[in-house]
Design a protein around this motif. Structure first.
Motif, mmCIF file in Angstrom:
data_model
loop_
_atom_site.group_PDB
_atom_site.id
_atom_site.type_symbol
_atom_site.label_atom_id
_atom_site.label_comp_id
_atom_site.label_asym_id
_atom_site.label_seq_id
_atom_site.Cartn_x
_atom_site.Cartn_y
_atom_site.Cartn_z
ATOM 1 N N LEU A 1 -76.031 -71.227 52.303
ATOM 2 C CA LEU A 1 -77.569 -71.108 51.927
ATOM 3 C C LEU A 1 -77.825 -70.487 53.644
ATOM 4 N N ALA A 2 -77.444 -71.172 54.623
ATOM 5 C CA ALA A 2 -77.795 -71.553 55.761
ATOM 6 C C ALA A 2 -78.271 -70.748 56.299
ATOM 7 N N LEU A 3 -77.343 -69.204 55.871
ATOM 8 C CA LEU A 3 -77.673 -68.018 56.579
ATOM 9 C C LEU A 3 -78.417 -66.911 55.843
ATOM 10 N N CYS A 4 -78.518 -67.557 54.556
ATOM 11 C CA CYS A 4 -78.867 -66.564 53.197
ATOM 12 C C CYS A 4 -80.179 -66.894 52.777
ATOM 13 N N ALA B 1 -74.758 -56.177 48.435
ATOM 14 C CA ALA B 1 -74.510 -57.093 48.074
ATOM 15 C C ALA B 1 -75.148 -58.767 48.541
ATOM 16 N N PHE B 2 -76.327 -59.438 48.144
ATOM 17 C CA PHE B 2 -76.770 -60.962 48.801
ATOM 18 C C PHE B 2 -75.751 -61.126 49.434
ATOM 19 N N CYS B 3 -75.972 -61.627 50.389
ATOM 20 C CA CYS B 3 -75.307 -62.499 51.742
ATOM 21 C C CYS B 3 -74.348 -61.871 51.873
ATOM 22 N N ARG B 4 -73.752 -60.515 51.732
ATOM 23 C CA ARG B 4 -72.456 -60.227 51.773
ATOM 24 C C ARG B 4 -72.372 -60.124 53.375
ATOM 25 N N ASP B 5 -73.309 -59.708 53.747
ATOM 26 C CA ASP B 5 -72.556 -58.942 55.096
ATOM 27 C C ASP B 5 -73.115 -60.142 56.135
ATOM 28 N N ALA B 6 -73.533 -61.520 55.640
ATOM 29 C CA ALA B 6 -73.975 -62.579 56.975
ATOM 30 C C ALA B 6 -72.531 -63.429 56.851
ATOM 31 N N MET B 7 -72.203 -63.092 55.303
ATOM 32 C CA MET B 7 -70.978 -64.008 54.860
ATOM 33 C C MET B 7 -69.815 -63.088 55.861
ATOM 34 N N VAL B 8 -69.502 -62.462 56.015
ATOM 35 C CA VAL B 8 -68.577 -61.191 56.792
ATOM 36 C C VAL B 8 -68.362 -61.768 58.265
ATOM 37 N N GLY B 9 -70.171 -61.475 57.971
ATOM 38 C CA GLY B 9 -70.081 -61.855 59.427
ATOM 39 C C GLY B 9 -69.498 -63.475 60.599
ATOM 40 N N ALA B 10 -70.132 -63.858 59.296
ATOM 41 C CA ALA B 10 -69.610 -65.748 59.635
ATOM 42 C C ALA B 10 -67.899 -66.359 59.296
ATOM 43 N N ASP B 11 -67.119 -65.121 59.449
ATOM 44 C CA ASP B 11 -65.564 -64.962 58.733
ATOM 45 C C ASP B 11 -65.374 -65.719 57.736
ATOM 46 N N ALA C 1 -65.786 -65.968 48.752
ATOM 47 C CA ALA C 1 -67.263 -66.214 48.004
ATOM 48 C C ALA C 1 -67.039 -64.649 47.685
ATOM 49 N N PHE C 2 -67.376 -64.361 46.757
ATOM 50 C CA PHE C 2 -67.920 -63.191 45.733
ATOM 51 C C PHE C 2 -69.319 -62.745 46.598
ATOM 52 N N ALA C 3 -69.180 -61.079 46.703
ATOM 53 C CA ALA C 3 -71.006 -60.686 46.368
ATOM 54 C C ALA C 3 -69.999 -59.358 45.714
ATOM 55 N N THR C 4 -71.322 -59.697 44.906
ATOM 56 C CA THR C 4 -71.211 -58.506 43.736
ATOM 57 C C THR C 4 -72.697 -57.310 44.009
ATOM 58 N N TYR C 5 -72.232 -55.844 43.863
ATOM 59 C CA TYR C 5 -72.580 -54.903 43.885
ATOM 60 C C TYR C 5 -73.120 -54.076 43.077
ATOM 61 N N ARG C 6 -74.013 -53.509 43.010
ATOM 62 C CA ARG C 6 -73.583 -52.351 41.304
ATOM 63 C C ARG C 6 -73.248 -51.142 42.521
ATOM 64 N N ALA C 7 -72.275 -50.433 41.333
ATOM 65 C CA ALA C 7 -71.660 -49.061 41.285
ATOM 66 C C ALA C 7 -73.057 -48.433 42.613
ATOM 67 N N GLY C 8 -72.811 -47.460 43.262
ATOM 68 C CA GLY C 8 -73.157 -45.982 43.374
ATOM 69 C C GLY C 8 -73.710 -46.653 45.169
ATOM 70 N N LYS C 9 -74.113 -47.650 45.004
ATOM 71 C CA LYS C 9 -74.284 -48.930 46.194
ATOM 72 C C LYS C 9 -73.671 -49.480 47.133
ATOM 73 N N SER C 10 -73.712 -50.337 48.037
ATOM 74 C CA SER C 10 -73.339 -50.142 49.670
ATOM 75 C C SER C 10 -72.362 -51.690 49.301
ATOM 76 N N PRO C 11 -71.481 -51.992 49.414
ATOM 77 C CA PRO C 11 -71.428 -53.420 49.554
ATOM 78 C C PRO C 11 -72.429 -54.625 50.153
#
Length: 300
Positions: A289-292, A223-233, A210-220
Motif C-alpha cells: 500500500l505504501a508503494l502503490c 499488472a497493478f503494483c508489479r514493478d514496485a513490488m519486484v523493486g522492493a524485493d 504476492a500475485f500480480a495479474t495482467y492480461r494476455a498480450g500485455k507485459s507483467p
C-alpha cells in the motif's frame, strides 16, 4: 471502474428476490463462529459494524460477513474467500482497523456442520463450490454482493499448503512434492515467478508471495503494483489471464479493478503460529500500500 462498482452495488440492493441478500446486523462478541470466537475482546470491535448477509444464486446458498469501519469507510475492500484460511481473516481484521474500509469474509457455515472449511457445501445439487472460483459472468449476483462496497483497491488474503506439486511445473521439477501451485518456485504458462533476491522475512518462506495479474498480450509490468513490488524485493507471482478461471484475480483484471492478492503458508491454529502467518500478510499489505496506493494511509 467507478461505474462498474456502482452497478454492482445497485445490483446487490435491487436484484431479484432470489439473489437479493438478507442482511442482519450482529454482535461480534456473540457470533458462534470460529473466526469471531478468537476475538472476544470488545476493544477489537470498537468502531466496527458487523453484518451477516445471506443470498441464493442458482444452486448455491451463500453466507458472508460484512465488517465495516464506520468512521473510515473509504479504505480498501479486504476479501477472505476461504473460511479455513484463518490467518487471512486475522490479517484482514488488523488491516481494517489500520486503514479502514470493508471486510468481506465468506462463511462456509451456511451448510450445517461445515463451518471453517474451504468450500461452500450449501448447494442444492452437485459438488461444493470454491468461493474463489465463483466470479462467473453467468452468476452476476455473486460478484455484485462480494464487491458491493465499491471500495478499492481490493486486497484478497489467503493461506496455502507448504510447498507445491512439481508435476505440472516447468521449473524446479526436482523439488519435494507439496500441495497445489502456490509457491515462488512454481512456474507454467500462466504463473511465472519473480523471486526475492535477498530472501529476507517474510520472503524467507517460498510460500509467501504476492500475485500480480495482467492480461494476455500485455507485459507483467502492466499488472497493478508489479514493478514496485519486484523493486522492493517481494516474491511476486506474475499471473497471465486470457480466459477467466472464476477467481477474483481474473475477474478484477478483466474488469479493470485495482487488485492485490497476498498468500502465506498456513502454519496452524496455535496462537504463535497463527500470529506469525498473520504478520507476514500484514507486512506485505503495509509495504504494498505504501508503494502503490499512497492515498491509503494508516488511520490516525
Amino acid at each position: 471502474m467507478r461505474a462498474l462498482l456502482l452497478t454492482a452495488a445497485a445490483f446487490a440492493l435491487s436484484g431479484s428476490s432470489e439473489d437479493r441478500a438478507t442482511v442482519t446486523r450482529v454482535d461480534p462478541l456473540t457470533v458462534q463462529d470460529d473466526d469471531f470466537a478468537r476475538h472476544r475482546d470488545p476493544a477489537e470491535w470498537r468502531g466496527l459494524t458487523v453484518r451477516r448477509a445471506e443470498f441464493t444464486e442458482e444452486r448455491g446458498h451463500w453466507r458472508f460477513w460484512r465488517i465495516d469501519n464506520k468512521a473510515h469507510p473509504k479504505g480498501p475492500l479486504w476479501f477472505v474467500p476461504h473460511d479455513n484460511e484463518n490467518a487471512g481473516f486475522e490479517a484482514a481484521l488488523v488491516s481494517l482497523r489500520t486503514y479502514g474500509g470493508t471486510l468481506i469474509a465468506v462463511d462456509s457455515g451456511a451448510a450445517p456442520g461445515e463451518d471453517g472449511v474451504r468450500l461452500n457445501h450449501a448447494v442444492d445439487y452437485g459438488k461444493p463450490v470454491d468461493p474463489n472460483r465463483n466470479f462467473d459472468s453467468a452468476l452476476p449476483g455473486y460478484a455484485a454482493h462480494m464487491l458491493a462496497s465499491g471500495n478499492a483497491p481490493i486486497i484478497a488474503l489467503h493461506t496455502n499448503a507448504p510447498g507445491f506439486d512439481p508435476t505440472d511445473s516447468h521449473c524446479n521439477q526436482g523439488d519435494p512434492k507439496g500441495d497445489g501451485i502456490i509457491s515462488i518456485r512454481f512456474c507454467d504458462d500462466v504463473l511465472t515467478p519473480s523471486p526475492s533476491q535477498a530472501h529476507a522475512w517474510p520472503f524467507d518462506d517460498d510460500d509467501s508471495v504476492a500475485f500480480a495479474t495482467y492480461r494476455a498480450g500485455k507485459s507483467p509490468s502492466d499488472a497493478f503494483c508489479r514493478d514496485a513490488m519486484v523493486g522492493a524485493d517481494f516474491n511476486v507471482v506474475q499471473e497471465r489471464v486470457l480466459i477467466s478461471d472464476g477467481s477474483l484475480s481474473n475477474y478484477a483484471i478483466l474488469h479493470g479493478l485495482r487488485y492485490l492478492n497476498f498468500e502465506t503458508q498456513d502454519r496452524g491454529l496455535e496462537p504463535a503460529a497463527l500470529a506469525g502467518a498473520r504478520d507476514r500478510l500484514v507486512w506485505m499489505i503495509d509495504h504494498a500500500l505504501a508503494l502503490c496506493a499512497p492515498g491509503v494511509k494508516p488511520i490516525g
